[in-house]
Design a protein around this motif. Structure first.
Motif, PDB file in Angstrom:
ATOM      1  N   ALA A  58       0.829  -1.348   0.271  1.00 47.58           N
ATOM      2  CA  ALA A  58       0.242   0.398  -0.472  1.00 47.58           C
ATOM      3  C   ALA A  58       0.879   1.252   0.466  1.00 47.58           C
ATOM      4  O   ALA A  58       0.508   2.580  -0.815  1.00 47.58           O
ATOM      5  N   VAL A  59       2.055   1.591   1.020  1.00 53.28           N
ATOM      6  CA  VAL A  59       3.105   2.310   0.921  1.00 53.28           C
ATOM      7  C   VAL A  59       3.911   2.416  -0.351  1.00 53.28           C
ATOM      8  O   VAL A  59       4.080   4.112  -0.662  1.00 53.28           O
ATOM      9  N   SER A  60       4.221   1.400  -0.833  1.00 52.58           N
ATOM     10  CA  SER A  60       5.648   1.198  -1.501  1.00 52.58           C
ATOM     11  C   SER A  60       4.716   1.536  -3.131  1.00 52.58           C
ATOM     12  O   SER A  60       5.634   1.985  -3.974  1.00 52.58           O
ATOM     13  N   GLY A  61       3.287   1.281  -3.355  1.00 50.73           N
ATOM     14  CA  GLY A  61       2.707   1.752  -4.787  1.00 50.73           C
ATOM     15  C   GLY A  61       2.436   3.822  -4.796  1.00 50.73           C
ATOM     16  O   GLY A  61       2.413   3.807  -5.730  1.00 50.73           O
ATOM     17  N   LEU A  62       3.056   3.913  -4.080  1.00 46.15           N
ATOM     18  CA  LEU A  62       3.214   5.918  -4.107  1.00 46.15           C
ATOM     19  C   LEU A  62       4.216   5.381  -4.126  1.00 46.15           C
ATOM     20  O   LEU A  62       4.285   7.056  -4.173  1.00 46.15           O
ATOM     21  N   ILE A  63       5.298   5.342  -4.102  1.00 43.34           N
ATOM     22  CA  ILE A  63       6.259   5.574  -4.073  1.00 43.34           C
ATOM     23  C   ILE A  63       6.516   5.963  -6.096  1.00 43.34           C
ATOM     24  O   ILE A  63       6.511   4.839  -6.521  1.00 43.34           O
ATOM     25  N   ARG A  64       7.179   6.632  -6.612  1.00 42.44           N
ATOM     26  CA  ARG A  64       7.064   6.868  -7.926  1.00 42.44           C
ATOM     27  C   ARG A  64       8.701   6.912  -8.646  1.00 42.44           C
ATOM     28  O   ARG A  64       8.568   7.057  -9.501  1.00 42.44           O
ATOM     29  N   TRP A  65       9.748   7.017  -7.521  1.00 42.44           N
ATOM     30  CA  TRP A  65      11.454   7.296  -8.226  1.00 42.44           C
ATOM     31  C   TRP A  65      11.724   6.047  -7.253  1.00 42.44           C
ATOM     32  O   TRP A  65      11.213   4.887  -6.424  1.00 42.44           O
ATOM     33  N   ALA A  66      12.828   5.985  -7.653  1.00 39.33           N
ATOM     34  CA  ALA A  66      13.822   4.408  -7.037  1.00 39.33           C
ATOM     35  C   ALA A  66      13.629   5.028  -5.392  1.00 39.33           C
ATOM     36  O   ALA A  66      13.885   6.020  -4.810  1.00 39.33           O
ATOM     37  N   PRO A  67      13.956   3.853  -4.822  1.00 31.61           N
ATOM     38  CA  PRO A  67      13.958   4.277  -3.111  1.00 31.61           C
ATOM     39  C   PRO A  67      15.228   5.234  -3.065  1.00 31.61           C
ATOM     40  O   PRO A  67      14.745   5.361  -1.412  1.00 31.61           O
ATOM     41  N   SER A  68      15.824   5.465  -3.210  1.00 28.30           N
ATOM     42  CA  SER A  68      17.260   6.715  -3.136  1.00 28.30           C
ATOM     43  C   SER A  68      16.743   7.900  -2.839  1.00 28.30           C
ATOM     44  O   SER A  68      17.081   8.606  -1.930  1.00 28.30           O
TER      45      SER A  68
END
Length: 263
Positions: A58-68
């Motif tokens: 649910a949270v990672s789905g909102l990440i639109r760029w690389a984790p860094s």
């Protein structure tokens, strides 16, 4: 990792990140959310939070760029850029204990944490007591890479990173905002920019948003003072821009080029 493995303060950081990332113009980093909670920065705490949101759908789905983009502090991104320069020039990679860092004013613990985090992310590897840049390091330079565009809202006591410098004007200058929304209504193709991730493009198109709000619903700060502290690839110096109630009141260095109305 389960949310129960986080402290109450760390869970609050995750909540702030989740809410911020629903705004397409915010890519808030962990250290900025920690500051908002009042949680002193801790390398170990930062990694626990990172492990949780990377593993939570649910949270990672909102990440639109690389984790860094979200895991590294802004200062660590500057350190990474120094390492990239040595790597590309084929010179020896400066190590955490080298005098170069001390002479540049960096704190020893800060340097050590940066190297550990870059290794945790996979940009570097430790071998024989020395750090080396990993073989696939080039992939870390895609998208936002190690650049950042930090927005400060003094009245709210908030700071967060945004996707690019033009986004700062979209959120603080109404004509620029209206221009962008008009372009979006014409189709996502006209809004695409070099280096934009597929997840960012999808979010703009309104598909696979994972709960992110439409661009037209992103927050607007044209009725308050907003400051941009920018460290992009277009300048060797930090850039500072101040908008106060929709008016440009300060820009440094004074040789900076800008276009308020978009283009």
């Amino acid at each position: 990792m389960k949310a129960t493995s986080l402290t109450a303060e760390e869970r609050r950081v995750v909540e702030i990140l989740r809410e911020d990332w629903r705004d397409l113009l915010r890519c808030t980093a962990i250290h900025q959310a920690m500051e908002r909670v009042g949680l002193p920065f801790s390398h170990a705490s930062r990694l626990r939070i990172a492990e949780f949101f990377i593993g939570d759908a649910a949270v990672s789905g909102l990440i639109r760029w690389a984790p860094s983009t979200y895991v590294l502090t802004n200062n660590e991104k500057l350190i990474a850029r120094r390492l990239v320069r040595s790597w590309r020039e084929g010179t020896s990679i400066p190590q955490p204990g080298d005098d170069e860092w001390r002479k540049s004013g960096w704190d020893t613990e800060q340097i050590e944490d940066a190297f550990k985090t870059l290794a945790w992310l996979g940009f570097m590897r430790e071998s024989g007591g020395r750090y080396e840049v990993a073989e696939d390091a080039e992939s870390f330079l895609q998208g936002l890479g190690f650049y950042f565009h930090e927005v400060l809202l003094p009245a709210r006591g908030e700071r967060f990173n945004t996707n690019c410098a033009p986004d700062f004007f979209i959120m603080t200058y109404r004509p620029a905002r209206e221009r962008m929304l008009e372009r979006v209504s014409e189709g996502a193709r006209s809004t695409a920019a070099e280096g934009m991730s597929e997840k960012m493009l999808d979010a703009i198109r309104g598909v696979n948003t994972s709960g992110a709000r439409a661009l037209k619903d992103s927050a607007f700060y044209g009725d308050e003072r907003a400051i941009l502290n920018d460290a992009c690839g277009w300048s060797d110096q930090p850039i500072r821009v101040v908008m106060d109630h929709g008016k440009l009141v300060e820009i440094a260095p004074d040789t900076t080029w800008y276009l308020l109305g978009g283009g």
